[in-house]
Design an enzyme around this catalytic site. Structure first.
Site, PDB file in Angstrom:
ATOM      1  N   ASP A 129     -33.319 -17.554 -52.425  1.00  0.00           N
ATOM      2  CA  ASP A 129     -33.044 -16.905 -53.702  1.00  0.00           C
ATOM      3  C   ASP A 129     -34.142 -17.322 -54.681  1.00  0.00           C
ATOM      4  O   ASP A 129     -34.620 -18.460 -54.631  1.00  0.00           O
ATOM      5  CB  ASP A 129     -31.670 -17.310 -54.245  1.00  0.00           C
ATOM      6  N   ASP A 153     -28.508  -8.599 -51.540  1.00  0.00           N
ATOM      7  CA  ASP A 153     -27.362  -8.545 -52.455  1.00  0.00           C
ATOM      8  C   ASP A 153     -27.969  -8.532 -53.853  1.00  0.00           C
ATOM      9  O   ASP A 153     -28.074  -9.560 -54.514  1.00  0.00           O
ATOM     10  CB  ASP A 153     -26.459  -9.758 -52.234  1.00  0.00           C
ATOM     11  N   CYS A 189     -23.183  -4.673 -56.660  1.00  0.00           N
ATOM     12  CA  CYS A 189     -21.808  -4.626 -57.153  1.00  0.00           C
ATOM     13  C   CYS A 189     -21.801  -3.788 -58.438  1.00  0.00           C
ATOM     14  O   CYS A 189     -21.244  -4.183 -59.453  1.00  0.00           O
ATOM     15  CB  CYS A 189     -21.232  -6.021 -57.385  1.00  0.00           C
TER      16      CYS A 189
END
Length: 432
Positions: free
Chosen positions: A262, A308, A361
């Site tokens: 990340d 993601d 999301c």
């Protein structure tokens, strides 16, 4: 504390949030610190009231024809909790610690006004500037979709198949009312009441031993749609705290190579302990160090890169209703840039015949289908895998899921109204 006293506390906290422009979580924490006499049940009930007011912030003010903290709390009791005027009035009797009695105007508004005829952003409780974006995705259904996104979310758990089977875990969590999730074959769901405290999942033996993790069913499905397989080389490019990483590891059965990284190493901090608890032994966590690329040794060799993606989080409003009112248009532009950059980075990591799973999301088209089309235009060696192929992992539920979710040429969109999950978009891109 009496229900009336809890109501007064909620009004005070809403006033603080509005006056100080404070995040709701901070305002609730500060209130609890300064009111230590309040028990855990009181704090949970007050937090429930505050979050519900934020869920119905616009519609409650519309119904009451007043945007004060008191009016919003009263309007919420009617719209979200479904209370009638006598019940609301009984809590506002002016006694010690109770709110002052209802005025004639308040009684009239509670008895007669509804959201019928209200503008879509008011009826659906979302900021005005987002209306064109939601209309582009949902059309005339946007109010119904937004209302579902404002509802209270259940607590979903993912069973770690490296350590347990769903049936056994469900039996051990029977005391919490755990039931199988509708779509995910590895999920359990616990439905919470309006004033309920979150169950102490982290104290449950199944959690301590790594048999379960807290993860929304939509997130579980997004991981399943990546079709990660044992023996593959898989990169979780935006691993964060490791929710998807853990799900991917279970799908791989401990076989193959799983790399988690990340851009923000602070986000990675919890992942090490979570991987250990889950019994994952094939994961390599790579934290960024200065300007060095933690994936510099990987060039066109990954079978699967999972993104993601950083996004606006519009799909998670029911879990964080405060976020939608704090979101500004500029945040969308920043996220679009971040998403394009991470997609372009992933393109160079995937081997011929490999794939990218792009997940958000968010329910907004610019972050989802538009972003995927833009990537394919920049990288014509990639093509979009037909969504129906990705849903085959649900076996006997694939057809029902296809009827429930919103399918586009670019992928699947799950929403609280359609699938009972958080809002998630999933697209799988295959390299020639």
């Amino acid at each position: 504390m009496t229900p009336a006293a809890r109501l007064s506390a909620a009004i005070d906290i809403i006033e603080t949030i509005e006056a100080d422009r404070a995040p709701a979580a901070k305002a609730l924490k500060d209130w609890g610190t300064s009111h230590r006499f309040a028990g855990s049940g009181d704090r949970a009930a007050i937090a429930g009231l505050v979050w519900d007011v934020l869920r119905r912030r616009a519609s409650s003010a519309w119904v009451m024809e007043d945007d004060s903290a008191r009016a919003r709390v009263l309007g919420m009791l009617k719209l979200e909790r479904g209370l009638d005027v006598p019940t609301i009035g009984a809590m506002c009797d002016g006694s010690r610690f109770a709110p002052p009695p209802l005025t004639d105007q308040e009684e009239k508004a509670l008895a007669s006004r509804t959201t019928e005829g209200a503008p879509s952003p008011v009826a659906g409780d979302y900021p005005d500037w987002l209306d064109p974006y939601l209309a582009a995705v949902f059309g005339d259904d946007r109010v119904a979709e937004a209302m579902a996104m404002a509802s209270r979310a259940p607590l979903d758990l993912r069973v770690n198949t490296l350590k347990a089977k769903r049936e056994k875990v469900q039996a051990s969590l029977k005391h919490l009312g755990a039931v199988p999730t509708p779509w995910s074959p590895i999920g359990l769901r616990i439905t919470l009441g309006a004033d309920a405290r979150n169950p102490g999942i982290h104290a449950e033996e199944d959690f301590i031993k790594g048999a379960i993790e807290v993860q929304d069913e939509g997130s579980q499905l997004a991981a399943l749609f990546t079709a990660a397989k044992p023996g593959e080389q898989v990169i979780d490019l935006c691993a964060g705290a490791g929710g998807k990483t853990l799900a991917l590891a279970a799908m791989m059965g401990g076989k193959g190579r799983l790399i988690a990284t990340d851009d923000d190493k602070r986000q990675l901090a919890p992942i090490h302990e979570r991987l250990s608890r889950a019994g994952v032994h094939n994961a390599d966590v790579r934290s960024p160090k200065g300007d060095a690329d933690p994936l510099a040794d990987i060039r066109a060799s990954a079978d699967l890169v999972v993104i993601d993606a950083p996004c606006t989080g519009t799909g998670t409003w029911r879990r964080n209703p405060d976020a939608k009112w704090r979101m500004r248009p500029g945040a969308l532009e920043i996220r679009l840039k971040d998403q394009a950059e991470v997609l372009d980075r992933a393109a160079g990591l995937v081997k011929p015949g490999g794939r990218i799973a792009y997940i958000t999301c968010s329910v907004l088209q610019p972050e989802n289908g538009d972003q995927v089309r833009g990537f394919v235009a920049r990288h014509p060696e990639f093509s979009i895998q037909p969504p129906d192929q990705t849903a085959t992992v649900l076996w006997d539920k694939a057809e029902a899921f296809a009827e429930a979710a919103l399918k586009s040429d670019e992928g699947w969109l799950m929403t609280p109204r359609r699938t009972g999950t958080d809002g998630f978009f999933v697209s799988v891109l295959k390299k020639a």
